[in-house]
Write an enzyme that holds these catalytic residues in place. Structure first.
Site, short mmCIF file in Angstrom:
data_model
loop_
_atom_site.label_atom_id
_atom_site.label_comp_id
_atom_site.label_asym_id
_atom_site.label_seq_id
_atom_site.Cartn_x
_atom_site.Cartn_y
_atom_site.Cartn_z
CG HIS A 199 -2.07 -0.96 1.08
ND1 HIS A 199 -2.55 -1.70 2.13
CD2 HIS A 199 -2.82 -1.31 0.00
CE1 HIS A 199 -3.55 -2.46 1.73
NE2 HIS A 199 -3.73 -2.23 0.42
CD GLU A 255 -2.52 -2.66 9.19
OE1 GLU A 255 -1.84 -1.64 9.11
OE2 GLU A 255 -3.48 -2.90 8.43
CG HIS A 300 -0.24 -3.92 5.26
ND1 HIS A 300 -1.14 -3.55 4.29
CD2 HIS A 300 0.18 -5.17 4.90
CE1 HIS A 300 -1.27 -4.51 3.40
NE2 HIS A 300 -0.48 -5.51 3.74
NE ARG A 345 -6.50 0.15 0.54
CZ ARG A 345 -6.35 -0.47 1.73
NH1 ARG A 345 -5.80 0.13 2.75
NH2 ARG A 345 -6.78 -1.72 1.87
CD GLU A 351 -0.74 0.54 4.43
OE1 GLU A 351 -1.98 0.59 4.29
OE2 GLU A 351 -0.11 -0.54 4.48
N1 LIG Z 1 -5.96 -10.58 4.18
C1 LIG Z 1 -5.86 -9.33 4.72
N2 LIG Z 1 -4.97 -9.10 5.70
C2 LIG Z 1 -4.85 -7.89 6.25
C3 LIG Z 1 -5.65 -6.82 5.84
C4 LIG Z 1 -5.53 -5.46 6.49
C5 LIG Z 1 -4.86 -4.44 5.57
C6 LIG Z 1 -4.61 -3.19 6.38
SE1 LIG Z 1 -3.93 -1.70 5.41
C7 LIG Z 1 -5.74 -4.09 4.37
O1 LIG Z 1 -6.81 -3.52 4.54
O2 LIG Z 1 -5.33 -4.45 3.25
C8 LIG Z 1 -6.57 -7.03 4.81
C9 LIG Z 1 -6.68 -8.29 4.25
CL1 LIG Z 1 -7.80 -8.59 2.96
ZN LIG Z 2 -1.99 -1.72 4.12
ZN LIG Z 3 -3.13 -0.65 7.23
#
Ligand SMILES: Nc1ncc(C[C@H](C[SeH])C(=O)O)cc1Cl
Ligand SMILES: [Zn+2]
Ligand SMILES: [Zn+2]
Ligand SMILES: [Zn+2]
Ligand SMILES: [Zn+2]
Ligand SMILES: [Zn+2]
Length: 305
Positions: A65, A267, A193, A123, A68
């Protein structure tokens, strides 16, 4: 010029990658796993004592992303620590002797650049979809894991646009291709992330518990306790769906279902005061504490080889 305590631009990171690889030929090699939509080289670093045979490995990626920024900073920090402490830190020495660690410092290079030059809060990727004036898809909704079923949008203008098909984003395809090709030797997948201070593991695409839930949970709790021990930074551990939100198409779920058991999403700092705009003054403490968590997981992986 490159600094481990600054948010470096892509051009600076790329020249750092090249210099790191050329100045540590016995421990580091680099390879381009493909180009991004805008043609930037997705450059992977392979850390580990060179051996004729394929060693078991850990795959660590950052910068999926764009906004980040602490994420690519951590991948650079990890490489620095690994090379600095190999030979003196017994755990790091054992890790790089017994395993390889693949580090992809920035997956979404086009987005990362765009967040530096144009829109700090970007993002997604920067791909162009015919028929829409909106750009990019959320690469963490574009993996083939419950693709676009929950927590994602089929609207190209959405921040969580899942893409036109699974792996429609060329950056996602290149990462998935590499992991598929090496799936028999990749034992752990760590994707970095920000923000929220969470240590997540499968599943996010369903509330169902993973087959390895109890082990993944206990390792996550140990890793976050190790992290907390340095500066008191508190983390929450748990499956993505119940810990953050239900969402499909994420890289951790995809890697887990491919057979990479130790699959985690970090995170990093903070919990919202600065959010994505984490000050550069916090790069060092954030990276040092995160090193402890990553090393905890790596030690568990080694014990279970
Ligand atoms: N499998 C996953 N693992 C972590 C996340 C959280 C991150 C946080 Se930026 C997102 O929204 O892509 C989202 C998904 Cl789909
Ligand atoms: Zn992320
Ligand atoms: Zn995040
Ligand atoms: Zn390609
Ligand atoms: Zn502050
Ligand atoms: Zn250190």
């Amino acid at each position: 010029l490159h600094s481990y305590t600054k948010y470096n631009t892509w051009d600076t990171i790329l020249s750092w990658i090249n210099s790191i690889a050329s100045s540590n030929p016995s421990l580091v090699s680099k390879q381009v796993i493909g180009n991004t939509f805008e043609g930037r080289p997705m450059t992977l670093l392979k850390l580990g004592k060179s051996s004729g045979t394929t060693k078991p490995s850990i795959f660590l990626d950052c910068g999926i992303h764009a906004r980040e920024w602490i994420s690519p900073a951590f991948c650079q920090w990890f490489v620095k620590e690994a090379l600095e402490t190999y030979g003196s830190d017994s755990q790091m020495t054992s890790l790089l002797d017994q395993m390889d660690v693949y580090v992809l410092p920035v997956i979404n290079i086009d987005g990362y650049e765009y967040s530096h030059t144009t829109n700090r809060m970007w993002r997604k990727t920067r791909s162009k979809l015919s028929g829409s004036s909106c750009l990019g898809a959320d690469p963490n909704r574009n993996f083939d894991a419950g693709w676009c079923t929950v927590g994602a949008s089929s609207n190209p203008c959405s921040e969580t646009f899942c893409g036109s098909t699974p792996e429609s984003e060329i950056e996602v395809k290149h990462v998935a291709d590499f992991i598929r090709k090496n799936k028999s030797s990749i034992k752990a997948y760590l994707t970095i992330h920000s923000y929220s201070q969470l240590l997540l593991f499968p599943y996010s695409y369903s509330y169902n518990l993973a087959a390895d839930h109890s082990e993944l949970m206990s390792v996550a709790q140990g890793a976050s306790a190790a992290l907390t021990s340095l500066y008191g930074t508190r983390y929450t551990s748990g499956p993505g769906a119940s810990t953050i939100y239900l969402a499909a198409g994420g890289s951790d779920d995809w890697a887990y279902d491919l057979g990479v058991k130790y699959s985690y999403t970090f995170e990093l700092r903070d919990t919202g005061y600065h959010g994505f705009l984490l000050p550069e003054s916090q790069i060092k403490p954030t990276c040092e504490e995160t090193m402890l968590a990553v090393k905890y997981i790596a030690a568990h992986v080694q014990k279970n080889l």
